[in-house]
Motif scaffolding. Sequence first.
Motif, PDB file in Angstrom:
ATOM      1  N   HIS A  76       1.485  -0.021  -7.437  1.00 13.54           N
ATOM      2  CA  HIS A  76       1.764   1.277  -6.827  1.00 13.54           C
ATOM      3  C   HIS A  76       2.294   1.057  -5.414  1.00 13.54           C
ATOM      4  O   HIS A  76       1.634   0.429  -4.580  1.00 13.54           O
ATOM      5  CB  HIS A  76       0.502   2.141  -6.777  1.00 13.54           C
ATOM      6  N   GLY A  91       0.478  -1.533  -0.145  1.00 11.63           N
ATOM      7  CA  GLY A  91       1.480  -0.872  -0.969  1.00 11.63           C
ATOM      8  C   GLY A  91       2.908  -1.267  -0.645  1.00 11.63           C
ATOM      9  O   GLY A  91       3.853  -0.586  -1.044  1.00 11.63           O
ATOM     10  N   GLU A  94       3.581   2.267  -1.587  1.00 11.93           N
ATOM     11  CA  GLU A  94       3.057   3.202  -0.589  1.00 11.93           C
ATOM     12  C   GLU A  94       3.866   4.503  -0.574  1.00 11.93           C
ATOM     13  O   GLU A  94       5.017   4.554  -0.994  1.00 11.93           O
ATOM     14  CB  GLU A  94       3.075   2.551   0.795  1.00 11.93           C
ATOM     15  N   ASN A  95       3.199   5.546  -0.085  1.00  9.45           N
ATOM     16  CA  ASN A  95       3.833   6.861   0.121  1.00  9.45           C
ATOM     17  C   ASN A  95       4.405   7.456  -1.164  1.00  9.45           C
ATOM     18  O   ASN A  95       5.414   8.171  -1.143  1.00  9.45           O
ATOM     19  CB  ASN A  95       4.940   6.769   1.180  1.00  9.45           C
ATOM     20  N   GLY A  96       3.775   7.124  -2.290  1.00  8.61           N
ATOM     21  CA  GLY A  96       4.180   7.723  -3.559  1.00  8.61           C
ATOM     22  C   GLY A  96       5.490   7.225  -4.122  1.00  8.61           C
ATOM     23  O   GLY A  96       6.024   7.795  -5.092  1.00  8.61           O
ATOM     24  N   GLN A  97       6.037   6.161  -3.544  1.00 10.20           N
ATOM     25  CA  GLN A  97       7.282   5.609  -4.080  1.00 10.20           C
ATOM     26  C   GLN A  97       7.018   4.949  -5.430  1.00 10.20           C
ATOM     27  O   GLN A  97       5.897   4.543  -5.740  1.00 10.20           O
ATOM     28  CB  GLN A  97       7.861   4.581  -3.108  1.00 10.20           C
ATOM     29  N   VAL A  98       8.067   4.847  -6.243  1.00  5.39           N
ATOM     30  CA  VAL A  98       7.943   4.226  -7.557  1.00  5.39           C
ATOM     31  C   VAL A  98       8.949   3.091  -7.670  1.00  5.39           C
ATOM     32  O   VAL A  98       9.932   3.022  -6.919  1.00  5.39           O
ATOM     33  CB  VAL A  98       8.171   5.251  -8.693  1.00  5.39           C
ATOM     34  N   GLN A 122      14.473   0.429  -5.879  1.00  3.89           N
ATOM     35  CA  GLN A 122      13.394  -0.407  -5.340  1.00  3.89           C
ATOM     36  C   GLN A 122      13.428  -1.800  -5.959  1.00  3.89           C
ATOM     37  O   GLN A 122      13.208  -2.802  -5.263  1.00  3.89           O
ATOM     38  CB  GLN A 122      12.036   0.255  -5.613  1.00  3.89           C
TER      39      GLN A 122
END
Length: 586
Positions: A467, A429, A469-473, A478
């Motif tokens: 996707h 991720g 990691e850790n629910g980041q978008v 980003q």
Amino acid sequence: MRLLTLCRTRQHPTWLPWLRQFSTQTAVNNKNLKSSYDVVVIGAGHNGLVSAAYLQKQGINVCVLERRHVIGGAAVTEEIVPGYKFSRASYVLSLLRPQVYKDLELKKYGLKVYLRDPNAYTPLIEPQTIKGNKVTSLILGRDGNKNREQIGQFSSTDAQRFVEFEGMLDRVVSSLDPLLDSPPLYLPSLWQQSSMREKFKTLQSLRNLFKCVKGLGKDSVAFYELMTAPATKILDKWFESEPLKATLATDAVIGAMISPETPGSGYVLLHHVMGEIEGIKGAWGYVEGGMGSVSQSIANCALDHGANIFTNKSVDSILTKDDTAVGVVLEDGTEIKAKVILSNATPKVTYLDLLPKDCLPPEMVKEVSLFSYDSPVTKINVAVNKIPNFLANPNDSINSIMPHHRCTIHINCEDTSDITKTYLDAKQGRYSRRPMIEMTIPSSLDPTLAPDGHHVVLLFTQYTPYHLENGQVWDEEQRNAYADLVFDSIEDYAPGFKDSVVGRDILTPPDLERVFGLTGGNIFHGAMSLDQLYMSRPTSQLSNYRSPVSGLYLCGSGAHPGGGVMGAAGRLAASTVIQDRKQFGL
């Protein structure tokens, strides 16, 4: 200089009017949309346009509906930064099938290609001293003597073996070439209730397959390895120098969420040497005006024969009656009736999103749902005010165009283990701090793309997970953080690159899906793995371009023979429709 960064997201809709103002507007017909046609094609990607052109040439009244403001799908040119025309998704041409090129008279309809030679450039971040000689880069092209000289810097054995390796690939491609222009083997017709004509066609396909395999002769073992083995195993068998192996390994993973150590990655390498331009096998080129000119030339052929092509017409659903496709409904509620529907969308969009939920058997829905769209790609399109200057091969003058500028430039690709590391990061991720980068500068050959002295730089980068990691978008922060890492890598090889940047357009996997309708951001409309090729593309039950819904056909890259700007799927789907019209009177 102010950096103009374009990250069009749902949170930043104000960019859209500006983007459309400066998009390359491709010409479509100025007719009014009618309520019915013989055939409706969903999506004006290059395969959909190919289908439309073949059908319209048969006198079949065709309407193509494109949801975007510009035709071409992923083969599109857009003026993202004023004055700079980007091949925004696909970026080089080679795989377009010669039969499509000839049948649709694409040169007559405006297609012009600049052949590249040399083809590949791998600069070294640190020069190597080999047998007392300083080596800074590897450049490969069509000149066998120059290739031997370049590879010989690293290994005289590899220089000789490369000739044999290219010969093997050429023979394998020549043997398999007919399979790209023919429908795949459709095994279900042998045990399902089907006409004798269909059973005969299946047996004919089986004979063609055996003929191709037989034609491989002594290369059968090499072909089997290409289809099943990791690229690293194949390349280690042939060569010893890492820069050469890593350069070749990029073709084994490009566009695919696999590493060179993944079994079957050899096939992706093979897929990328299957093309030709102007009769030259394996040649690659830049299209004048960008890749949108490929789509436009196909559209010009279709329009000249009377086809109807409309933009800003998003299809919401496919209309069915008694297990038969009878038309489409647009997002604004407009219904358009048709006897035949061809979908240039991905299998997922076609069968799971556009069709009513009860149209397909549950087991088929599950099979389509399991079709893999994993993608590692982030495409970054960059406008620069000067040509990059690589430390490995400095420019003759400030803005002189060198032979290596016309190549695919491989950055962070000096060792296959580096490529594998970036893949492993993505599987967790994360995106790597040293991503695999393929840089092309089409304006080095095509002066129509940028202002004088300026250039468009196209960066095809891996590996970036859909996707994080850790629910980041993939938000603006980003996107820009990743693009900055990519630019930092290029700066290491070509100092001054970052200062030359005028603007950039960042397309992560979710962006590729949102903008171009590429499920999962996969440029091939689905992974090109052995279990998703030929008679299993997209599934064994759907590999003949037809569907259980009568009158509905798949014509995009999710059908055989798969991804790349080939046009083969569009031609074969159109041929299937023509046969069915003759047999069933559709």
